[in-house]
Write a protein that holds these residues in place. Structure first.
Motif, PDB file in Angstrom:
ATOM      1  N   ASP A 377       0.818  -1.219   0.000  1.00 35.40           N
ATOM      2  CA  ASP A 377       0.000   0.000   0.000  1.00 35.40           C
ATOM      3  C   ASP A 377       0.851   1.269   0.000  1.00 35.40           C
ATOM      4  OD1 ASP A 377      -2.203  -1.578   0.059  1.00 35.40           O
ATOM      5  OD2 ASP A 377      -2.616  -1.327   2.195  1.00 35.40           O
ATOM      6  N   THR A 380       1.333   3.684  -3.209  1.00 34.32           N
ATOM      7  CA  THR A 380       0.471   4.785  -3.643  1.00 34.32           C
ATOM      8  C   THR A 380       0.881   6.114  -3.018  1.00 34.32           C
ATOM      9  OG1 THR A 380      -1.380   3.317  -4.078  1.00 34.32           O
ATOM     10  CG2 THR A 380      -1.896   5.635  -3.719  1.00 34.32           C
ATOM     11  N   GLN A 411       0.103  12.814   2.745  1.00 34.06           N
ATOM     12  CA  GLN A 411       0.494  11.436   2.428  1.00 34.06           C
ATOM     13  C   GLN A 411       1.288  10.818   3.575  1.00 34.06           C
ATOM     14  OE1 GLN A 411      -0.829   9.961  -0.266  1.00 34.06           O
ATOM     15  NE2 GLN A 411      -1.854  11.955  -0.381  1.00 34.06           N
ATOM     16  N   GLN A 449      -6.653  10.548  -4.762  1.00 35.11           N
ATOM     17  CA  GLN A 449      -5.984   9.301  -4.386  1.00 35.11           C
ATOM     18  C   GLN A 449      -6.248   8.216  -5.425  1.00 35.11           C
ATOM     19  OE1 GLN A 449      -4.027   8.714  -1.722  1.00 35.11           O
ATOM     20  NE2 GLN A 449      -4.206  10.736  -0.778  1.00 35.11           N
ATOM     21  N   GLU A 453      -3.753   6.063  -7.633  1.00 37.64           N
ATOM     22  CA  GLU A 453      -3.783   4.601  -7.560  1.00 37.64           C
ATOM     23  C   GLU A 453      -3.817   3.977  -8.939  1.00 37.64           C
ATOM     24  OE1 GLU A 453      -3.747   0.834  -6.284  1.00 37.64           O
ATOM     25  OE2 GLU A 453      -3.846   2.424  -4.766  1.00 37.64           O
ATOM     26  N   ARG A 480      -8.133   4.433   4.073  1.00 39.48           N
ATOM     27  CA  ARG A 480      -7.483   3.118   4.008  1.00 39.48           C
ATOM     28  C   ARG A 480      -8.438   2.095   3.402  1.00 39.48           C
ATOM     29  NH1 ARG A 480      -3.651  -0.600   3.665  1.00 39.48           N
ATOM     30  NH2 ARG A 480      -3.415  -2.020   5.420  1.00 39.48           N
ATOM     31  N   HIS A 483      -8.725   2.708  -0.342  1.00 38.79           N
ATOM     32  CA  HIS A 483      -7.546   2.219  -1.050  1.00 38.79           C
ATOM     33  C   HIS A 483      -7.610   0.706  -1.245  1.00 38.79           C
ATOM     34  CE1 HIS A 483      -4.776   5.479  -1.863  1.00 38.79           C
ATOM     35  NE2 HIS A 483      -5.097   6.049  -0.704  1.00 38.79           N
ATOM     36  N   ASN A 484      -8.042  -0.028  -0.217  1.00 35.44           N
ATOM     37  CA  ASN A 484      -8.102  -1.497  -0.320  1.00 35.44           C
ATOM     38  C   ASN A 484      -9.094  -1.930  -1.404  1.00 35.44           C
ATOM     39  OD1 ASN A 484      -6.246  -1.688   1.702  1.00 35.44           O
ATOM     40  ND2 ASN A 484      -7.637  -2.480   3.258  1.00 35.44           N
ATOM     41  N   ARG A 487      -7.564  -1.037  -4.806  1.00 39.39           N
ATOM     42  CA  ARG A 487      -6.493  -1.940  -5.218  1.00 39.39           C
ATOM     43  C   ARG A 487      -7.060  -3.249  -5.756  1.00 39.39           C
ATOM     44  NH1 ARG A 487      -4.025  -2.260  -0.805  1.00 39.39           N
ATOM     45  NH2 ARG A 487      -4.594  -4.361  -0.147  1.00 39.39           N
TER      46      ARG A 487
END
Length: 586
Positions: A377, A380, A411, A449, A453, A480, A483-484, A487
């Motif tokens: 992670d 990114t 970040q 973000q 990504e 978070r 982002h998961n 991804r």
């Protein structure tokens, strides 16, 4: 000899004997109370054979002795006569199974005059007959002493044999009745034990954690056994002490705060030796810790304590104090019942410890996998930081450079949040920093973000904001989760596609949607999508991403759902309370 009404005395005597036999038969058929029936038989024997006294002996097979169940007259020596099998007249009759009549006892070598010498009684004549069960085994004898009107006759022998038969029937009936009662008591005891097992299993199943389970089972033990107070102590081998994990009743809270040295007190003795203890006078027992009783201000009246066992021996003990109602003492039956409950507690402790070991092992394994996930992670935010650093180097505008610097700081905050998440997971902690979030700014950051990504891929990002108010949540943790999900979407759309992010309000819920145009969720993992370490075989995948998403959402008091169909992509929906929990609306 004729009587006054002209009847022969012998006929009248015979009638009396018949009436007595009928009376005994009627009593035999109407009662199971053995002692009054045997007294009636023995009184009838003495009267009808015109004896001075009679005795009924029963056979104690284990000790090889006869003992006087009922003995008439003043024994003068002991409340009970015991005769070894084969010794004396009664012992000879019991061993041989034969009737014996003696007109002069002292002239027969089988007669033992010792009892006469001790009691002062003088035995002259004896009539002794065996009692036999339905299989012909001797179970006792009836002995009549000193016929008043001369020697015992053949009629006396016949009568006594008849009455002995009735006595044997009475004994057999009584023993059968006692056997039935014993079986009934045993069955009731087994049913009670099953009830106890069911109740303790129910307590264990309803408990919220180990301490709650121990509290419930201890209270169950106190209620079933009858005790004013109790405790469950577990051994801490590392410190060689006993820790009270549960305590109830008077001084319960004080007990929870104290420790005992390993082996100290009755509870320590039981916990280390693995032996039960039943103590009626604790103050007089050398194992009792009077110092501990004084510290908690509760000197016990009586104690019952049984051990708890683990795979390697005793691990603790359950102790109950002060039998209720007051004035009573704990019994062997209480020990048995408490041992049954302690067995359930021991089993629950072993299961809890095994579960704890598995959780710790899983957590250690997960930490390693989570670190791999976090390192993945980090790409990114590091990419974003690199990009803004390059923009800063190329820009001469101070305001723009300041904005780039702010984005770089943001970040680093995200990287710090990832590190804290690893530590919290390792400790099994849940930490939320819910703050007031302006949703239009948050969604702008999500869009930035996501574009970072998906940079370098043929994936289109679309963001639709249907609500621009405020909400309360942990901004970094929710990023978070985003982002998961992103991804997973990138890995699912290797050849390109579309990733749409939406925000709307549904009643009191804030609803985030994330939809990709990928191939959908594989059927083999669809029902386990949010379980830890579930992966569809992706290269470098840990199977933790969506499990973390679920945890973050549920920590906020929300819920997560997924819709997917082959070839039509996947949509994740995150619902969070819009207002801060336990706080007034923003």
């Amino acid at each position: 000899m004729n009587t006054a009404d002209g009847r022969d005395y012998r006929v009248q005597s015979l009638e009396r004997r018949i009436e007595s036999v009928v009376e005994i038969g009627r009593a035999l058929a109407s009662t199971l109370d053995l002692d009054p029936l045997l007294h009636l038989i023995l009184d009838t024997v003495t009267e009808l054979v015109d004896a001075d006294r009679s005795t009924l002996f029963l056979l104690d097979e284990e000790r090889g002795e006869l003992w006087s169940k009922i003995a008439q007259g003043d024994l003068g020596v002991a409340p009970e006569i015991r005769v070894r099998l084969g010794e004396g007249v009664a012992g000879w009759v019991a061993r041989s199974g034969k009737t014996l009549t003696l007109d002069d006892a002292y002239q027969d070598e089988r007669f033992n005059p010792e009892f006469d010498r001790q009691s002062g009684y003088r035995t002259r004549s004896i009539l002794c007959v065996p009692l036999a069960d339905k299989r012909g085994r001797t179970i006792g004898v009836i002995q009549a002493l000193n016929k008043r009107s001369g020697p015992f006759t053949a009629d006396d022998v016949e009568l006594l044999q008849s009455l002995a038969g009735q006595a044997a029937v009475a004994l057999e009936n009584a023993r059968l009745y006692e056997s039935v009662l014993a079986q009934k008591r045993e069955l009731e005891e087994r049913v009670h034990e099953l009830d106890v097992l069911v109740e303790t299993e129910r307590d264990a199943g309803a408990a919220q954690g180990l301490d709650d389970m121990l509290d419930r089972m201890l209270q169950r033990a106190m209620d079933l056994v009858g005790a004013e107070a109790g405790s469950i102590a577990l051994r801490d081998r590392a410190s060689a002490t006993l820790l009270f994990r549960s305590a109830r009743g008077r001084a319960g809270e004080a007990v929870r705060r104290l420790r005992l040295a390993d082996g100290e007190g009755i509870v320590g003795f039981v916990a280390t030796r693995g032996e039960s203890a039943l103590v009626d006078d604790p103050a007089g027992d050398p194992r009792h810790s009077t110092d501990f009783a004084q510290r908690i201000g509760h000197p016990p009246r009586n104690i019952v304590c049984v051990p708890l066992f683990g795979e390697d021996g005793p691990v603790g003990a359950v102790e109950l104090l002060d039998k209720t109602p007051a004035g009573q003492a704990f019994t062997a039956a209480d020990v048995k019942l408490l041992t049954l409950i302690a067995g359930q507690i021991s089993k629950a402790l072993q299961l809890a410890r095994a579960r704890e070991e598995r959780i710790n092992e899983s957590r250690l394994a997960a930490i390693g996998q989570l670190l791999a996930s976090v390192l993945h992670d980090l790409r990114t935010p590091m990419t974003v930081i690199s990009g803004y650093a390059q923009l800063m180097a190329a820009s001469g505008d101070a305001t723009l450079r300041a904005e780039h610097a702010r984005q770089i700081d943001r970040q680093f905050e995200l990287v710090g949040a990832m590190m804290r998440e690893v530590l919290a997971f390792a400790r099994g902690e849940t930490q939320l920093l819910a703050r007031k979030v302006y949703l239009h700014k948050f969604m702008e950051e999500v869009e930035a973000q996501m574009r970072a990504e998906f940079s370098g891929s043929a994936i289109e990002v679309a963001v639709e904001i249907g609500y621009r108010g405020v909400a309360w949540f942990d901004e970094l943790k929710l990023l978070r989760a985003v982002h998961n999900i992103a991804r997973n979407a990138r890995e699912a759309m290797e050849g390109g596609g579309r990733f749409a992010v939406g925000l709307a309000v549904d009643g009191a819920d804030l609803v985030f949607t994330f939809a990709d145009s990928g191939p959908g969720i594989p059927p083999e993992i669809e029902g386990r999508l949010f379980d830890p370490f579930v992966t569809s075989g992706k290269q470098g995948g840990t199977g933790l991403g969506l499990a973390i998403v679920k945890k973050i959402v549920e920590d906020h008091g929300g819920r997560v759902a997924c819709r997917s169909s082959p070839g039509s992509g996947t949509t994740f929906e995150l619902r969070l309370p819009r207002e801060r929990r336990n706080d007034p609306p923003a």
